[in-house]
Design an enzyme around this catalytic site. Structure first.
Site, PDB file in Angstrom:
ATOM      1  N   PHE A 128       0.861  -1.180   0.000  1.00  0.00           N
ATOM      2  CA  PHE A 128       0.000   0.000   0.000  1.00  0.00           C
ATOM      3  C   PHE A 128       0.898   1.231   0.000  1.00  0.00           C
ATOM      4  O   PHE A 128       1.808   1.345   0.824  1.00  0.00           O
ATOM      5  CB  PHE A 128      -0.936   0.002   1.204  1.00  0.00           C
ATOM      6  CG  PHE A 128      -1.955   1.103   1.100  1.00  0.00           C
ATOM      7  CD1 PHE A 128      -2.941   1.053   0.130  1.00  0.00           C
ATOM      8  CD2 PHE A 128      -1.902   2.203   1.923  1.00  0.00           C
ATOM      9  CE1 PHE A 128      -3.867   2.076  -0.003  1.00  0.00           C
ATOM     10  CE2 PHE A 128      -2.826   3.237   1.797  1.00  0.00           C
ATOM     11  CZ  PHE A 128      -3.809   3.169   0.826  1.00  0.00           C
ATOM     12  N   ASP A 197       0.721  -4.039   8.785  1.00  0.00           N
ATOM     13  CA  ASP A 197      -0.367  -3.102   8.533  1.00  0.00           C
ATOM     14  C   ASP A 197      -1.637  -3.932   8.330  1.00  0.00           C
ATOM     15  O   ASP A 197      -1.759  -4.697   7.356  1.00  0.00           O
ATOM     16  CB  ASP A 197      -0.058  -2.261   7.287  1.00  0.00           C
ATOM     17  CG  ASP A 197      -1.146  -1.230   6.998  1.00  0.00           C
ATOM     18  OD1 ASP A 197      -2.263  -1.344   7.552  1.00  0.00           O
ATOM     19  OD2 ASP A 197      -0.889  -0.318   6.196  1.00  0.00           O
ATOM     20  N   TYR A 222     -11.277   3.319   9.352  1.00  0.00           N
ATOM     21  CA  TYR A 222     -12.398   3.717   8.483  1.00  0.00           C
ATOM     22  C   TYR A 222     -12.775   2.690   7.429  1.00  0.00           C
ATOM     23  O   TYR A 222     -13.646   2.959   6.622  1.00  0.00           O
ATOM     24  CB  TYR A 222     -12.142   5.081   7.846  1.00  0.00           C
ATOM     25  CG  TYR A 222     -10.883   5.238   7.021  1.00  0.00           C
ATOM     26  CD1 TYR A 222     -10.840   4.802   5.700  1.00  0.00           C
ATOM     27  CD2 TYR A 222      -9.756   5.841   7.540  1.00  0.00           C
ATOM     28  CE1 TYR A 222      -9.703   4.961   4.934  1.00  0.00           C
ATOM     29  CE2 TYR A 222      -8.605   6.008   6.783  1.00  0.00           C
ATOM     30  CZ  TYR A 222      -8.587   5.568   5.479  1.00  0.00           C
ATOM     31  OH  TYR A 222      -7.462   5.726   4.723  1.00  0.00           O
ATOM     32  N   LYS A 223     -12.114   1.561   7.419  1.00  0.00           N
ATOM     33  CA  LYS A 223     -12.478   0.523   6.447  1.00  0.00           C
ATOM     34  C   LYS A 223     -13.432  -0.462   7.126  1.00  0.00           C
ATOM     35  O   LYS A 223     -14.589  -0.136   7.382  1.00  0.00           O
ATOM     36  CB  LYS A 223     -11.211  -0.134   5.906  1.00  0.00           C
ATOM     37  CG  LYS A 223     -10.311   0.851   5.149  1.00  0.00           C
ATOM     38  CD  LYS A 223      -9.011   0.187   4.680  1.00  0.00           C
ATOM     39  CE  LYS A 223      -8.065   1.197   4.056  1.00  0.00           C
ATOM     40  NZ  LYS A 223      -8.482   1.624   2.715  1.00  0.00           N
ATOM     41  N   ARG A 371     -11.869  -3.941  -8.203  1.00  0.00           N
ATOM     42  CA  ARG A 371     -11.760  -4.497  -6.852  1.00  0.00           C
ATOM     43  C   ARG A 371     -13.129  -4.457  -6.175  1.00  0.00           C
ATOM     44  O   ARG A 371     -13.798  -3.419  -6.181  1.00  0.00           O
ATOM     45  CB  ARG A 371     -10.748  -3.661  -6.076  1.00  0.00           C
ATOM     46  CG  ARG A 371     -10.451  -4.146  -4.681  1.00  0.00           C
ATOM     47  CD  ARG A 371      -9.378  -3.280  -4.036  1.00  0.00           C
ATOM     48  NE  ARG A 371      -9.896  -1.970  -3.639  1.00  0.00           N
ATOM     49  CZ  ARG A 371      -9.343  -1.181  -2.701  1.00  0.00           C
ATOM     50  NH1 ARG A 371      -8.238  -1.563  -2.094  1.00  0.00           N
ATOM     51  NH2 ARG A 371      -9.873  -0.021  -2.415  1.00  0.00           N
TER      52      ARG A 371
END
Lengths: 412, 412
Positions: A128, A197, A222-223, A371
């Site tokens: 990421f 992560d 927030y995911k 995705r």
């Protein structure tokens, strides 16, 4: 290839789903199949009320007294303890603070300093981006190098010069899930620390930090934790490292006695030393409401449903959408992936835009990836079935081949 | 000593106040005189609605699309540009990000690197603790020393070895305001940079960063800017340093092209490179509502009212409360102080507690300081008059001399 079920069969899967009642905890817009909870989690029903109470009653009426009266000062540790149960950590090993990026900086600098003389941070290409960007900043800060090794060569690349191995547990694009325990063992055998992560795995699949003997971790609020856009992040430091690692961001909230207002910095003894500035309390209230959606949820149910939803989507793409040029890039083995599925297609961008126009919200990742994220708490098997049906229709009718779907904007 | 007015005279001052209508923009609890807006600003009336809209409509209904649809992605720069007008900066020189502490780290590290070979960060004893704590972390990070010099010796302490002078513009305890222009000139004459913490001045008194030729600054969103508990902070980098200074916290939001997802970090050309992780959007909405309270407010009116409120309180303590052992520690000269007044008293803690019990909320700062903040947007002259009256009554009756007022808790 697994057989793709009928709509009735998909509905039967929903009826048998032990998490079926959890969807009612969220507000989801009418007419939208939201498959982007891996980028921004949906709004929990309890959040608006929790935030309004925080703003209107706690802040508005009790003002400064709320730091104690309403437990604001304890929010980072309280929320951390709650998240700890989702990632296989002890309650005093996790704390909520800052952003994922800032937390990577804090822990990676601390890790490099705890391994003096070692000259590399090891990561993988295509990790990421913020992880690599921050790692390059850490490398410049502490005077080490960022070394990149392909996933299949990672374990062999760990050597006596490796200070810390920085990896995203579940890859944001491919969905590939690293074997946390195996890599941790390999790293520790060479004296290196691991920094995971968890942004694309916490709250979506079973994570077992202590079962894997992990050293350090960070993750996103927030995911899958549904804490709202830009929600505060969390970090984990294994108890055995407490008191040994120090944060370079030595702000007052990480002080042993923040309200003594001493001139000299003295870090708090435990995880609290990794706090920096004053915590964002309004955002904390939203995150707390998001995490509460996991109350009484068994991690095994979450992992099983995630696997089944992903399997269903893969089966759908490979049957209903066969011959339309999609290539699966996410592992078929559920144990080796997270809770999103990515397929490559040379027209992925307009296909993604056409899907959004038809009510299916997934996302595009450059250069050619479509995705789709499956959130076990609120995605239904029927949703996946319908998304596949719409994708098949978009491909058959070449609905994506319209100039309006080629306009580029910032996509998150 | 200025004469202390009658209640009617205080009310006449309110009637003539050009900012008198601004109080209606805030919700203030009944029966409380709130003199702690310098620690946590009061709740603006528009905030609850702005936050509810953000949560329920933007996040809840439009989900991921809101990053563009509702301008979330531009919030750090948009709010920064608004704050710039309050601190004498150009709109592209200020951005909202992270906490004050994290921003000090970013800018102090960048400043030290921009002055290679220089070995000291200069600050003052008793500076706001997080500034000194972070400075010590910065010193350890970049391999310099934190040097402390008393305020009267500060200018002479700047030498060819000083990389950056880190000062809080208005001292959190004494209320003393540094001469930003004079210190900046002195620092720059020796080749050093200045980094100003505006936490206790922005939104309360006139700040003129560019008029002072300041280099760098940070500030707080939750005090006079009324952004809510732990609101995001801001930072300023003078345009002449853009492109030259780099943030050690090189997260993806500071990348030149964050959505290209390149592996290599390339900082954005302007102020945006000082962003790190994903901005906390719910907290940003509250801060934006707080800053909106300054629309159409002339900085000169703010500064003049702040001075008059402080003068009134000082006159009250020295007349109505004469003989009760208070020592003024805030400068009498309005140009040399901020918008709070501190008095020392050996019983300051129980006096502060007794005042709170009698509806006057100020705060205590160890070891012996009673601190009262006067927020020009919502504090009335009548409030100051009544606070003095209640303080006089508490002192005359020795109401503070009660065991209940000696219990210590965390105080912010």
């Amino acid at each position: 290839m697994t057989a793709f079920p009928t709509l009735d069969e998909a509905r039967a899967l929903d009826a048998a789903d032990p998490l079926r009642d959890r969807r009612a905890d969220f507000t989801l817009p009418e007419g939208v199949i939201y498959l982007d909870g891996n980028s921004l989690g949906a709004l929990p029903r309890r959040t608006a009320g929790a935030v309004a109470d925080l703003v209107t009653r706690q802040w508005g009426e009790h003002l400064i007294a709320s730091w104690n009266m309403h437990g604001w000062i304890d929010a980072p540790a309280r929320l951390g303890a709650r998240i700890a149960t989702l990632v296989g950590a002890a309650s005093h090993e996790v704390i909520v603070a800052d952003s994922t990026s800032a937390n990577i900086f804090k822990l990676a600098v601390a890790a490099c300093r705890a391994r003096p003389g070692r000259r590399t941070i090891l990561s993988e290409p295509g990790n990421f981006p913020t992880d690599l960007y921050v790692a390059s900043g850490v490398a410049a800060t502490v005077g080490v190098e960022l070394r990149i090794a392909a996933p299949e060569a990672l374990v062999d690349a760990i050597d006596d010069d490796t200070a810390v191995v920085l990896l995203t547990h579940v890859h944001y694009k491919s969905g590939h899930r690293h074997d946390m325990a195996a890599i941790t063992v390999a790293a520790q055998a060479r004296g290196a620390l691991t920094l995971w992560d968890l942004s694309h795995s916490a709250g979506a699949v079973a994570v077992d930090l202590n079962g894997s003997n992990a050293d350090l971790a960070v993750g996103c609020g927030y995911k899958y934790l549904n804490g709202g856009p830009g929600a505060p992040a969390f970090l984990f430091v294994a108890e055995r490292h407490h008191g040994l690692l120090e944060s370079p961001l030595s702000g007052w909230m990480g002080h042993a006695a923040p309200f003594a207002f001493d001139d000299a910095y003295a870090p708090a003894p435990g995880i609290r030393r990794f706090l920096c500035g004053t915590p964002p309390i309004v955002a904390m209230a939203a995150l707390e409401a998001g995490i509460a959606c996991f109350d009484d949820v068994a991690m095994a149910d979450l992992e099983a449903k995630s696997a089944a939803l992903c399997d269903l989507f893969i089966a759908g793409v490979e049957s209903r959408c066969a011959g339309h040029g999609f290539t699966l890039i996410t592992p078929r083995d559920a144990g080796r992936r997270g809770s999103h599925v990515s397929v490559a297609h040379d027209q992925a961008f307009p296909i993604c835009q056409a899907l959004i126009a038809h009510g299916v919200v997934g996302d595009f990742r450059a250069p050619d990836v479509l995705r789709m994220g499956f959130t076990p708490l609120y995605t239904r098997f029927e949703d996946v079935w319908r998304a596949v049906e719409i994708l098949g229709d978009v491909m058959e009718r070449r609905a994506w081949d319209d100039p309006q779907f080629r306009v580029r904007g910032a996509v998150t």
